[in-house]
Design a protein around this motif. Sequence first.
Motif, PDB file in Angstrom:
ATOM      1  N   PRO A 182       0.819  -1.225   0.000  1.00 51.70           N
ATOM      2  CA  PRO A 182       0.000   0.000   0.000  1.00 51.70           C
ATOM      3  C   PRO A 182       0.849   1.270   0.000  1.00 51.70           C
ATOM      4  CG  PRO A 182      -0.909  -1.602   1.537  1.00 51.70           C
ATOM      5  CD  PRO A 182       0.430  -2.134   1.105  1.00 51.70           C
ATOM      6  N   ASP A 187       2.324   1.558  -3.505  1.00 57.37           N
ATOM      7  CA  ASP A 187       1.265   1.957  -4.432  1.00 57.37           C
ATOM      8  C   ASP A 187       1.019   3.464  -4.365  1.00 57.37           C
ATOM      9  OD1 ASP A 187      -1.124   1.336  -6.172  1.00 57.37           O
ATOM     10  OD2 ASP A 187      -2.157   2.155  -4.420  1.00 57.37           O
ATOM     11  N   ARG A 188       0.984   4.014  -3.175  1.00 59.22           N
ATOM     12  CA  ARG A 188       0.777   5.456  -3.032  1.00 59.22           C
ATOM     13  C   ARG A 188       1.985   6.226  -3.569  1.00 59.22           C
ATOM     14  NH1 ARG A 188      -2.735   8.678  -0.416  1.00 59.22           N
ATOM     15  NH2 ARG A 188      -3.823   6.876   0.467  1.00 59.22           N
ATOM     16  N   ARG A 196       2.110   9.049  -6.734  1.00 66.59           N
ATOM     17  CA  ARG A 196       2.666  10.387  -6.541  1.00 66.59           C
ATOM     18  C   ARG A 196       3.819  10.641  -7.507  1.00 66.59           C
ATOM     19  NH1 ARG A 196       2.961  10.001  -1.408  1.00 66.59           N
ATOM     20  NH2 ARG A 196       5.102   9.226  -1.304  1.00 66.59           N
ATOM     21  N   HIS A 254      -3.986   9.725  -6.065  1.00 64.70           N
ATOM     22  CA  HIS A 254      -4.202   8.384  -5.531  1.00 64.70           C
ATOM     23  C   HIS A 254      -5.695   8.230  -5.264  1.00 64.70           C
ATOM     24  CE1 HIS A 254      -3.691   4.958  -2.597  1.00 64.70           C
ATOM     25  NE2 HIS A 254      -2.844   4.615  -3.560  1.00 64.70           N
ATOM     26  N   ASP A 264      -7.066   2.451  -3.728  1.00 66.99           N
ATOM     27  CA  ASP A 264      -5.999   1.535  -3.336  1.00 66.99           C
ATOM     28  C   ASP A 264      -5.779   0.492  -4.427  1.00 66.99           C
ATOM     29  OD1 ASP A 264      -4.167  -0.025  -2.067  1.00 66.99           O
ATOM     30  OD2 ASP A 264      -5.502  -0.720  -0.469  1.00 66.99           O
ATOM     31  N   ARG A 300       8.876   7.900   4.914  1.00 76.02           N
ATOM     32  CA  ARG A 300       8.017   7.957   3.733  1.00 76.02           C
ATOM     33  C   ARG A 300       8.743   7.421   2.505  1.00 76.02           C
ATOM     34  NH1 ARG A 300       3.669  11.216   2.593  1.00 76.02           N
ATOM     35  NH2 ARG A 300       4.135  12.522   4.407  1.00 76.02           N
TER      36      ARG A 300
END
Length: 428
Positions: free
Chosen positions: A25, A28-29, A33, A39, A42, A67
Amino acid sequence: MGTSAAANGQDQQIEVRAVTEDELPVWDRAIARGFLRPHVGDGTEYRKLIFEPGRMLAAFDHTDGGRAVATFRSFDQELTVPGGATLPVDAITAVTVNSTHRRRGLLSRMMRHDLVAARERGSAAAILIAAEYNIYGRFGFGPATRANGWRIDVQRSGGLRPDLPVPDGGRIDFVTLEEIRKIGPDLHERWRLTQPGAIGPRADYWWKLNTGEVTLPGYDWKEPFVAVHRDAGGTATGLVGYTVDDDWDGSYPNCTLTVTEFLALDRPTANALLRLVFSVDWVRRITIANRGVDDPLPLLLNDPRGAVPHEENADFMWLRLLDVPAAFGARRYAAPGRVVLEVTDPEGYAAGRWALEADADGTGRCTPTGEEPDLALGAPQFASLYLGTETASRLAAAALLREIRPGAAAAADLMLRMPIQPWNPDGF
């Protein structure tokens, strides 16, 4: 796959490593970006389908709570080379760096990490599709195939010539997307072995994504019409997929048909499938975005001027040589000859002097030598010559290759250029 750290100050706080399945997850985000896409949902379900331990990388900034600020993925593929053999290659995709972390060496760290691992796994080359031209040359990649699409005005073109051969006893039927998930893989496997530059096999997740069984949020998908051509014995020999927009000029149809998939094992089958495409009611324009450079499509029309080049025609798949002897030993050659190349490669994989030799039977080799060079070039140009897409003579004219022995560029071209030009229709 271990952790890589930069040698200077702040970048020591950015960790480049493989992600775990639990971190999909986050990955994926980060990729949404990095590709400047909102986004909107999900995409973990699809990411799980493509997940391979050690093959998805991310850069984690520990000054920002860990991050993920960059992404990278690779997977194993086979590349069909001139002559029909296949070469194991490392397919690179999902490469992003957040705009907040540019110019900090993150792409270099991920790329070098992956290429070392690819070479250790036995990949003879790496491939990718470059979003921007000037990024990947510094890693030794050069353009290896081109996209060559067409926009056709049906009325101006006069349609297909009536004398084109089609298979005797063949038939075309529309099929469901569930059916194409069963028919398509075998058909594509047979086709890709006939086309230099094609890659495969198409994974199960490729068919699921491209037939709508699974979706990836943020990516538009429209269900296509799909038709399969079968020969007189009932064997599938080709397929076409297309969408049609619903556009009317008042009470007059003004629709555009967009071909999304086109596979044909032979020219008559291709002609039969094109006849179907040109017969669809209400269609005034046909768009085929990616065909081979030597595809004869305009010449199949009553008026070839009815086809104009697609505005996205450009370089498509890029290649980077990792094992020069394995790569050049796998392909075939058009004519006998011998040239010595001096290759500059800061990463070292293709660096050195190489004797490229081809025999009269079409076999050949590229081996280290201490002889004086005939041609001097960089790793990206060496890669562009490999499949035969580019020519040494054109590179020399562009000052991207230096001809030391007069006539050596032409000699190299005679060996490397084949009747069927390399082409890859698949994005990845």
